[in-house]
Design an enzyme around this catalytic site. Structure first.
Site, PDB file in Angstrom:
ATOM      1  N   THR A  12       0.804  -1.216   0.000  1.00 33.92           N
ATOM      2  CA  THR A  12       0.000   0.000   0.000  1.00 33.92           C
ATOM      3  C   THR A  12       0.839   1.270   0.000  1.00 33.92           C
ATOM      4  OG1 THR A  12      -1.799  -1.132   1.172  1.00 33.92           O
ATOM      5  CG2 THR A  12      -1.800   1.261   1.256  1.00 33.92           C
ATOM      6  N   ASP A  56       2.411  -8.074  -4.105  1.00 35.65           N
ATOM      7  CA  ASP A  56       1.508  -7.908  -2.963  1.00 35.65           C
ATOM      8  C   ASP A  56       2.035  -8.778  -1.826  1.00 35.65           C
ATOM      9  OD1 ASP A  56      -0.938  -8.767  -1.237  1.00 35.65           O
ATOM     10  OD2 ASP A  56      -1.664  -7.053  -2.385  1.00 35.65           O
ATOM     11  N   SER A  57       2.000  -8.266  -0.617  1.00 35.02           N
ATOM     12  CA  SER A  57       2.613  -9.004   0.490  1.00 35.02           C
ATOM     13  C   SER A  57       1.988 -10.378   0.693  1.00 35.02           C
ATOM     14  CB  SER A  57       2.546  -8.194   1.786  1.00 35.02           C
ATOM     15  OG  SER A  57       1.237  -8.118   2.291  1.00 35.02           O
ATOM     16  N   SER A  58       0.733 -10.548   0.288  1.00 32.08           N
ATOM     17  CA  SER A  58       0.082 -11.856   0.418  1.00 32.08           C
ATOM     18  C   SER A  58       0.687 -12.892  -0.517  1.00 32.08           C
ATOM     19  CB  SER A  58      -1.420 -11.736   0.133  1.00 32.08           C
ATOM     20  OG  SER A  58      -2.042 -10.864   1.053  1.00 32.08           O
ATOM     21  N   ASP A  89       0.494  -6.631   5.570  1.00 31.78           N
ATOM     22  CA  ASP A  89      -0.164  -7.884   5.959  1.00 31.78           C
ATOM     23  C   ASP A  89       0.810  -8.984   6.345  1.00 31.78           C
ATOM     24  OD1 ASP A  89      -2.633  -6.759   5.668  1.00 31.78           O
ATOM     25  OD2 ASP A  89      -3.127  -7.741   3.780  1.00 31.78           O
ATOM     26  N   THR A 164       4.009  -8.730  15.428  1.00 29.79           N
ATOM     27  CA  THR A 164       2.829  -9.373  14.843  1.00 29.79           C
ATOM     28  C   THR A 164       1.861  -8.278  14.423  1.00 29.79           C
ATOM     29  OG1 THR A 164       3.007 -11.352  16.232  1.00 29.79           O
ATOM     30  CG2 THR A 164       0.848 -10.873  15.314  1.00 29.79           C
ATOM     31  N   THR A 275       2.728 -20.498  21.547  1.00 27.67           N
ATOM     32  CA  THR A 275       1.418 -20.154  22.081  1.00 27.67           C
ATOM     33  C   THR A 275       0.612 -19.355  21.060  1.00 27.67           C
ATOM     34  OG1 THR A 275       0.204 -18.975  23.814  1.00 27.67           O
ATOM     35  CG2 THR A 275       2.376 -18.100  23.231  1.00 27.67           C
ATOM     36  N   GLN A 276      -0.694 -19.610  21.019  1.00 28.34           N
ATOM     37  CA  GLN A 276      -1.541 -18.828  20.131  1.00 28.34           C
ATOM     38  C   GLN A 276      -1.976 -17.517  20.780  1.00 28.34           C
ATOM     39  OE1 GLN A 276      -5.884 -20.737  20.208  1.00 28.34           O
ATOM     40  NE2 GLN A 276      -4.345 -22.276  19.725  1.00 28.34           N
ATOM     41  N   CYS A 277      -1.540 -17.274  22.015  1.00 32.16           N
ATOM     42  CA  CYS A 277      -1.785 -15.988  22.664  1.00 32.16           C
ATOM     43  C   CYS A 277      -0.865 -14.931  22.044  1.00 32.16           C
ATOM     44  CB  CYS A 277      -1.515 -16.066  24.162  1.00 32.16           C
ATOM     45  SG  CYS A 277      -2.569 -17.240  25.043  1.00 32.16           S
TER      46      CYS A 277
END
Length: 339
Positions: A12, A56-58, A89, A164, A275-277
């Protein structure tokens, strides 16, 4: 004066709106100074280079990571710092893997981007870009201050492999829950000197370009079943799996789940527990629900982010390490990615 190379990969930040059609088109970085006159106030010599075709970053993958590393390496001796313009992203993924690819880095590589295009009236792109250039060129007594891969967004410079993306709407898009910013932009630039990486100035920089993407991320959820996991775990080419577990590294204790993991480890597939936290760390053995993973030889990710775990695994898988050595190295901080 510092010499700074801006590298535009896509995203972007490099888009500008056509005033007639309203369509976003790629920005011409050869006209950077005419479009952002504020850059003339910086006491730096700024050059630009772009990917032949912005990505594109994706769509970024290991091929693009190597292309970016090559571009920086080819220009490394000619510049004091590098600013990589990238889509937000997947910026944390790219910046993390680049941090592992550059061993004993002695110059700043700072990633930045924006939530709004550079030509938008309310854009966050200009501040992110200007301050990233300032930080990349920052010297004290003639010596470079920042010697690591960073990610700058909305007044904060983070260690890249600690970040993140947490928000797709706000300008404060990134977070580093387990490590403080290494610099903050206010009236003055405030550097957190104690937290900066300090490379060995006697050792040469090494750029690692052999990456392995035969990996998988698995996010556990209550109710995940045997048939699904059996199918996933028996994917033939998979060499490493990053499992996002609950809380401090807890997972199911069902016999079928433990047996599936045992089979994976037995086949030589590396399994990393993260961890997904957003914040906190894996502490295998703290609860009974993680003790079994520890006994199986599952690798503890500690407080590493999923993004950094992916980059670290891509970097390590092609090193021909034995299982015990791989586990030891993965559980050791290499680029400041974990405590």
């Amino acid at each position: 004066m510092s010499r700074i190379l801006l590298v535009y990969t896509g995203g972007t930040i490099g888009m500008i709106k056509n005033p007639e059609t309203g369509v976003l088109t790629a920005f011409n970085f050869d006209e950077l100074l005419s479009n952002i006159p504020e850059l003339r106030l910086l006491e730096h010599d700024i050059s630009t280079v772009s990917f032949d075709e912005p990505v594109d970053s994706s769509d970024m993958d290991t091929t693009d990571y190597v292309k970016l590393a090559n571009l920086i390496e080819e220009n490394f001796e000619d510049y004091d710092g590098f600013v990589v313009l990238h889509g937000s992203d997947t910026m944390s993924y790219t910046a993390s893997v680049i941090s592992f690819m550059f061993e004993n880095l002695k110059k700043p590589i700072i990633f930045t981007g924006s939530q709004l295009p550079i030509g938008d009236l309310r854009t966050d792109a200009k501040e992110n870009l200007i301050t990233s250039i300032q930080l990349a060129g920052l010297k004290e007594q003639g010596k470079t201050v920042i010697k690591e891969v960073g990610l700058y967004f909305e007044y904060k410079l983070y260690r890249a492999n600690r970040t993140t993306k947490v928000n797709a709407e706000h300008f404060e898009a990134f977070e580093s829950a387990n490590f403080p910013p290494i610099a903050e932009s206010g009236v003055n630039l405030k550097i957190n000197y104690e937290k900066l990486l300090k490379p060995n100035m006697r050792k040469k920089m090494v750029v690692h370009k052999s990456l392995n993407d035969n990996i998988l991320i698995l996010k556990l959820f209550p109710g995940i079943n045997y048939d699904t996991l059996h199918h996933i775990f028996n994917t033939p080419h998979i060499e490493g799996i990053i499992i996002e577990t609950f809380g401090s590294g807890n997972a199911k204790t069902n016999k079928w789940f433990v047996d599936l993991l045992k089979g994976l480890v037995g086949r030589g597939v590396y399994v990393v527990n993260v961890t997904q936290c957003v914040g906190g760390a894996v502490l295998m053995g703290k609860y009974a629900t993680s003790e079994g993973l520890k006994r199986l030889g599952v690798i503890s990710g500690g407080d590493i982010t999923t993004e950094a775990a992916v980059g670290k695994m891509m970097y390590l898988l092609n090193k021909n390490l034995g299982p015990k050595v791989f586990k030891t190295i993965f559980e050791t901080s290499l680029r400041g990615e974990m405590n």
